[in-house]
Design a protein around this motif. Structure first.
Motif, PDB file in Angstrom:
ATOM      1  N   SER A  82       0.756  -1.332   0.067  1.00  0.00           N
ATOM      2  CA  SER A  82       0.043  -0.003   0.184  1.00  0.00           C
ATOM      3  C   SER A  82       0.743   1.246  -0.093  1.00  0.00           C
ATOM      4  CB  SER A  82      -1.022  -0.187   1.164  1.00  0.00           C
ATOM      5  OG  SER A  82      -1.984   0.881   1.004  1.00  0.00           O
ATOM      6  N   ALA A  83       1.939   1.252   0.719  1.00  0.00           N
ATOM      7  CA  ALA A  83       2.871   2.586   0.782  1.00  0.00           C
ATOM      8  C   ALA A  83       3.624   2.566  -0.712  1.00  0.00           C
ATOM      9  CB  ALA A  83       3.867   2.199   1.743  1.00  0.00           C
ATOM     10  N   ALA A  84       3.778   1.476  -1.213  1.00  0.00           N
ATOM     11  CA  ALA A  84       4.554   1.569  -2.539  1.00  0.00           C
ATOM     12  C   ALA A  84       3.313   2.262  -3.457  1.00  0.00           C
ATOM     13  CB  ALA A  84       4.769   0.108  -3.099  1.00  0.00           C
ATOM     14  N   LEU A  85       2.239   1.948  -3.553  1.00  0.00           N
ATOM     15  CA  LEU A  85       1.336   2.557  -4.306  1.00  0.00           C
ATOM     16  C   LEU A  85       0.849   4.075  -4.032  1.00  0.00           C
ATOM     17  CD1 LEU A  85      -1.302  -0.500  -4.676  1.00  0.00           C
ATOM     18  CD2 LEU A  85       0.168   0.606  -6.445  1.00  0.00           C
ATOM     19  N   SER A  86       1.355   4.405  -2.803  1.00  0.00           N
ATOM     20  CA  SER A  86       1.309   5.977  -2.233  1.00  0.00           C
ATOM     21  C   SER A  86       2.563   6.588  -2.319  1.00  0.00           C
ATOM     22  CB  SER A  86       0.669   6.014  -0.894  1.00  0.00           C
ATOM     23  OG  SER A  86      -0.640   5.770  -1.072  1.00  0.00           O
ATOM     24  N   GLY A  87       3.599   6.124  -3.183  1.00  0.00           N
ATOM     25  CA  GLY A  87       5.000   6.702  -3.397  1.00  0.00           C
ATOM     26  C   GLY A  87       6.037   6.392  -2.625  1.00  0.00           C
TER      27      GLY A  87
ATOM     28  N   ALA B 240     -13.974  -4.774  -3.767  1.00  0.00           N
ATOM     29  CA  ALA B 240     -13.635  -4.064  -5.177  1.00  0.00           C
ATOM     30  C   ALA B 240     -14.325  -2.702  -5.082  1.00  0.00           C
ATOM     31  CB  ALA B 240     -13.734  -4.725  -6.254  1.00  0.00           C
ATOM     32  N   VAL B 241     -15.723  -2.577  -4.980  1.00  0.00           N
ATOM     33  CA  VAL B 241     -16.390  -1.263  -5.034  1.00  0.00           C
ATOM     34  C   VAL B 241     -15.974  -0.436  -4.079  1.00  0.00           C
ATOM     35  CG1 VAL B 241     -18.609  -0.292  -4.772  1.00  0.00           C
ATOM     36  CG2 VAL B 241     -18.313  -2.591  -6.291  1.00  0.00           C
ATOM     37  N   VAL B 242     -15.768  -0.818  -2.792  1.00  0.00           N
ATOM     38  CA  VAL B 242     -15.470  -0.206  -1.507  1.00  0.00           C
ATOM     39  C   VAL B 242     -14.185   0.858  -1.979  1.00  0.00           C
ATOM     40  CG1 VAL B 242     -14.901   0.025   0.702  1.00  0.00           C
ATOM     41  CG2 VAL B 242     -16.787  -1.068   0.000  1.00  0.00           C
ATOM     42  N   HIS B 243     -13.254  -0.158  -2.575  1.00  0.00           N
ATOM     43  CA  HIS B 243     -11.864   0.607  -2.740  1.00  0.00           C
ATOM     44  C   HIS B 243     -12.025   1.226  -3.943  1.00  0.00           C
ATOM     45  CE1 HIS B 243      -7.577  -1.003  -4.084  1.00  0.00           C
ATOM     46  NE2 HIS B 243      -7.580   0.350  -4.075  1.00  0.00           N
ATOM     47  N   GLY B 244     -12.620   1.085  -4.957  1.00  0.00           N
ATOM     48  CA  GLY B 244     -12.743   1.978  -6.304  1.00  0.00           C
ATOM     49  C   GLY B 244     -13.549   3.032  -5.984  1.00  0.00           C
ATOM     50  N   GLU B 245     -14.672   3.116  -5.129  1.00  0.00           N
ATOM     51  CA  GLU B 245     -15.518   4.437  -4.797  1.00  0.00           C
ATOM     52  C   GLU B 245     -14.724   5.219  -3.940  1.00  0.00           C
ATOM     53  OE1 GLU B 245     -19.351   6.125  -5.201  1.00  0.00           O
ATOM     54  OE2 GLU B 245     -18.047   4.532  -6.190  1.00  0.00           O
ATOM     55  N   LEU B 246     -13.887   4.731  -2.943  1.00  0.00           N
ATOM     56  CA  LEU B 246     -13.162   5.709  -2.081  1.00  0.00           C
ATOM     57  C   LEU B 246     -12.210   6.272  -2.933  1.00  0.00           C
ATOM     58  CD1 LEU B 246     -13.105   3.686   1.169  1.00  0.00           C
ATOM     59  CD2 LEU B 246     -14.464   5.787   0.790  1.00  0.00           C
ATOM     60  N   LEU B 247     -11.462   5.530  -3.711  1.00  0.00           N
ATOM     61  CA  LEU B 247     -10.322   6.116  -4.449  1.00  0.00           C
ATOM     62  C   LEU B 247     -10.741   7.082  -5.610  1.00  0.00           C
ATOM     63  CD1 LEU B 247      -7.169   6.352  -4.285  1.00  0.00           C
ATOM     64  CD2 LEU B 247      -7.029   4.078  -5.437  1.00  0.00           C
ATOM     65  N   THR B 248     -11.938   6.795  -6.088  1.00  0.00           N
ATOM     66  CA  THR B 248     -12.568   7.652  -7.035  1.00  0.00           C
ATOM     67  C   THR B 248     -12.904   8.813  -6.360  1.00  0.00           C
ATOM     68  OG1 THR B 248     -13.027   5.915  -8.498  1.00  0.00           O
ATOM     69  CG2 THR B 248     -14.200   8.207  -8.967  1.00  0.00           C
ATOM     70  N   LEU B 249     -13.736   9.059  -5.436  1.00  0.00           N
ATOM     71  CA  LEU B 249     -14.195  10.056  -4.569  1.00  0.00           C
ATOM     72  C   LEU B 249     -13.209  10.846  -3.865  1.00  0.00           C
ATOM     73  CD1 LEU B 249     -17.035   8.766  -2.744  1.00  0.00           C
ATOM     74  CD2 LEU B 249     -17.159   9.982  -4.758  1.00  0.00           C
ATOM     75  N   ARG B 250     -11.941  10.344  -3.385  1.00  0.00           N
ATOM     76  CA  ARG B 250     -10.860  10.798  -2.734  1.00  0.00           C
ATOM     77  C   ARG B 250     -11.565  12.102  -1.881  1.00  0.00           C
ATOM     78  NH1 ARG B 250      -8.599  12.322  -8.450  1.00  0.00           N
ATOM     79  NH2 ARG B 250     -10.440  11.370  -8.670  1.00  0.00           N
ATOM     80  N   PRO B 251     -12.473  11.380  -0.700  1.00  0.00           N
ATOM     81  CA  PRO B 251     -13.140  12.412   0.232  1.00  0.00           C
ATOM     82  C   PRO B 251     -12.109  13.069   1.102  1.00  0.00           C
ATOM     83  CG  PRO B 251     -13.199   9.882   0.981  1.00  0.00           C
ATOM     84  CD  PRO B 251     -12.616   9.942  -0.302  1.00  0.00           C
ATOM     85  N   PHE B 252     -10.959  12.616   1.406  1.00  0.00           N
ATOM     86  CA  PHE B 252     -10.221  13.369   2.307  1.00  0.00           C
ATOM     87  C   PHE B 252      -9.222  14.371   1.523  1.00  0.00           C
ATOM     88  CE2 PHE B 252     -11.356   9.622   4.609  1.00  0.00           C
ATOM     89  CZ  PHE B 252     -12.167  10.003   5.343  1.00  0.00           C
ATOM     90  N   THR B 253      -8.587  15.056   2.190  1.00  0.00           N
ATOM     91  CA  THR B 253      -7.387  16.061   1.426  1.00  0.00           C
ATOM     92  C   THR B 253      -6.188  14.942   1.001  1.00  0.00           C
ATOM     93  OG1 THR B 253      -6.957  16.846   3.399  1.00  0.00           O
ATOM     94  CG2 THR B 253      -8.423  18.051   2.251  1.00  0.00           C
ATOM     95  N   SER B 254      -6.079  13.970   1.785  1.00  0.00           N
ATOM     96  CA  SER B 254      -4.680  13.451   1.549  1.00  0.00           C
ATOM     97  C   SER B 254      -4.878  11.882   1.978  1.00  0.00           C
ATOM     98  CB  SER B 254      -3.637  13.932   2.412  1.00  0.00           C
ATOM     99  OG  SER B 254      -4.063  13.629   3.816  1.00  0.00           O
ATOM    100  N   HIS B 255      -3.953  11.000   1.489  1.00  0.00           N
ATOM    101  CA  HIS B 255      -3.913   9.668   2.178  1.00  0.00           C
ATOM    102  C   HIS B 255      -5.200   8.722   1.691  1.00  0.00           C
ATOM    103  CE1 HIS B 255      -1.143  11.710   4.789  1.00  0.00           C
ATOM    104  NE2 HIS B 255      -0.314  10.533   4.594  1.00  0.00           N
ATOM    105  N   ASN B 256      -5.759   9.034   0.723  1.00  0.00           N
ATOM    106  CA  ASN B 256      -7.216   8.323   0.131  1.00  0.00           C
ATOM    107  C   ASN B 256      -6.737   7.025  -0.151  1.00  0.00           C
ATOM    108  OD1 ASN B 256      -9.373  10.609   0.280  1.00  0.00           O
ATOM    109  ND2 ASN B 256      -7.762  11.694  -0.658  1.00  0.00           N
ATOM    110  N   GLY B 257      -5.665   6.829  -0.870  1.00  0.00           N
ATOM    111  CA  GLY B 257      -5.125   5.505  -1.416  1.00  0.00           C
ATOM    112  C   GLY B 257      -4.833   4.502  -0.082  1.00  0.00           C
ATOM    113  N   LEU B 258      -4.252   4.895   0.934  1.00  0.00           N
ATOM    114  CA  LEU B 258      -4.046   4.071   2.137  1.00  0.00           C
ATOM    115  C   LEU B 258      -5.272   3.974   2.851  1.00  0.00           C
ATOM    116  CD1 LEU B 258      -0.943   6.038   3.643  1.00  0.00           C
ATOM    117  CD2 LEU B 258      -0.985   4.070   2.138  1.00  0.00           C
TER     118      LEU B 258
END
Length: 282
Positions: A58-63, A184-202
């Motif tokens: 997960s950290a790798a996908l966040s840089g 998959a939907v929970v993951h995709g929905e949260l990453l598409t929405l990016r509801p927070f100002t940061s760390h949405n992928g994590l």
């Protein structure tokens, strides 16, 4: 996913071409792992290693693409941005295993808690404390590695609020769809929405972990999908996410298949851990 979606919007997703085969393949892989003789005696060790590998992925996908042994070795994660990202991934991954009871009743509360764990500490002291643990407001920028405001398009705060409410209702009331589809939907929905100002992928990947844990598909947490997502690479990850964000049948099926492949790759990691434990090499 939208606020005016049908009572069980995930039902049609389970019927998309290829999804049933993906679900069956994942179930077979997970069952094979759970049937390994090492899992009967040392499941907790396998789960601990899976959590570490999931957090690293997960950290790798966040840089912060650190070697596994570096993540294992380090105790101080406050030195720089990458170290803080790895520390955040470790915290939210650990929290996923503790949050099941609260998730079943108030998933949005868990999402806020995950963001607090990911974005708190040094970042909060740097002047962003008022944005931690709550959805972003109009005009607040979003920082998310791999993604831009246009890829996929960033919804406005009102759309985010409506879709988070719909997601919350879905999770509280349940779905007839297989666990993989829901995760998959929970993951995709949260990453598409990016509801927070940061760390949405994590947060999104930790939420996927919670769904897989709580659904019964992977109750011991030994199939680290985060590691699988990282192994497929950032290009494949963002391309599949764009399919989810498109809302098309083909795009949704592609995303579910991608998530299924990630779980299977996570299973492969844990099978290797089991084999190493069996040989006495770990």
């Amino acid at each position: 996913m939208h606020a005016n979606a049908p009572a069980d919007p995930l039902g049609p997703l389970a019927a998309l071409p290829g999804v049933a085969d993906t679900v069956d393949s994942v179930r077979t892989a997970v069952d094979r792992l759970y049937g390994h003789r090492v899992m009967r005696r040392r499941a907790s060790e396998v789960a601990s290693e899976a959590a570490l590998r999931g957090a690293r992925g997960s950290a790798a996908l966040s840089g912060a693409d650190w070697a596994l042994e570096e993540v294992r070795r380090r105790t101080d994660f406050g030195d720089d941005d990458q170290a803080r990202t790895v520390g955040a991934a470790l915290r939210v991954t650990a929290e996923a295993g503790e949050a099941l009871d609260v998730w079943r009743g108030t998933p949005l509360r868990v999402l806020a808690r995950l963001h607090l764990l990911a974005a708190g500490g040094p970042a909060a002291r740097a002047g962003t404390a008022d944005t931690v643990g709550r959805p972003r407001l109009a005009g607040e920028p979003v920082t998310e590695p791999l993604l831009t405001d246009d890829h996929p398009p960033l919804p406005g705060p009102e759309a985010v609020a409506a879709r988070l409410d719909a997601l919350n209702q879905l999770l509280v009331h349940g779905s007839t769809a297989p666990a993989l589809v829901t995760a998959a939907v929970v993951h995709g929905e949260l990453l598409t929405l990016r509801p927070f100002t940061s760390h949405n992928g994590l947060v999104a990947r930790a939420a996927q972990r919670i769904v897989l844990l709580g659904s019964g598909l992977d109750p011991k947490g030994v199939a680290p999908a985060e590691a699988g997502h990282a192994e497929t690479g950032t290009e494949a990850y963002t391309r599949a996410l764009a399919g989810y964000a498109s809302g098309t049948a083909a795009g949704m099926a592609e995303w579910i298949a991608h998530c299924g492949r990630a779980v299977e790759l996570g299973v492969r990691e844990s099978v290797a851990v089991c084999e190493a434990l069996q040989r006495g090499a770990a």
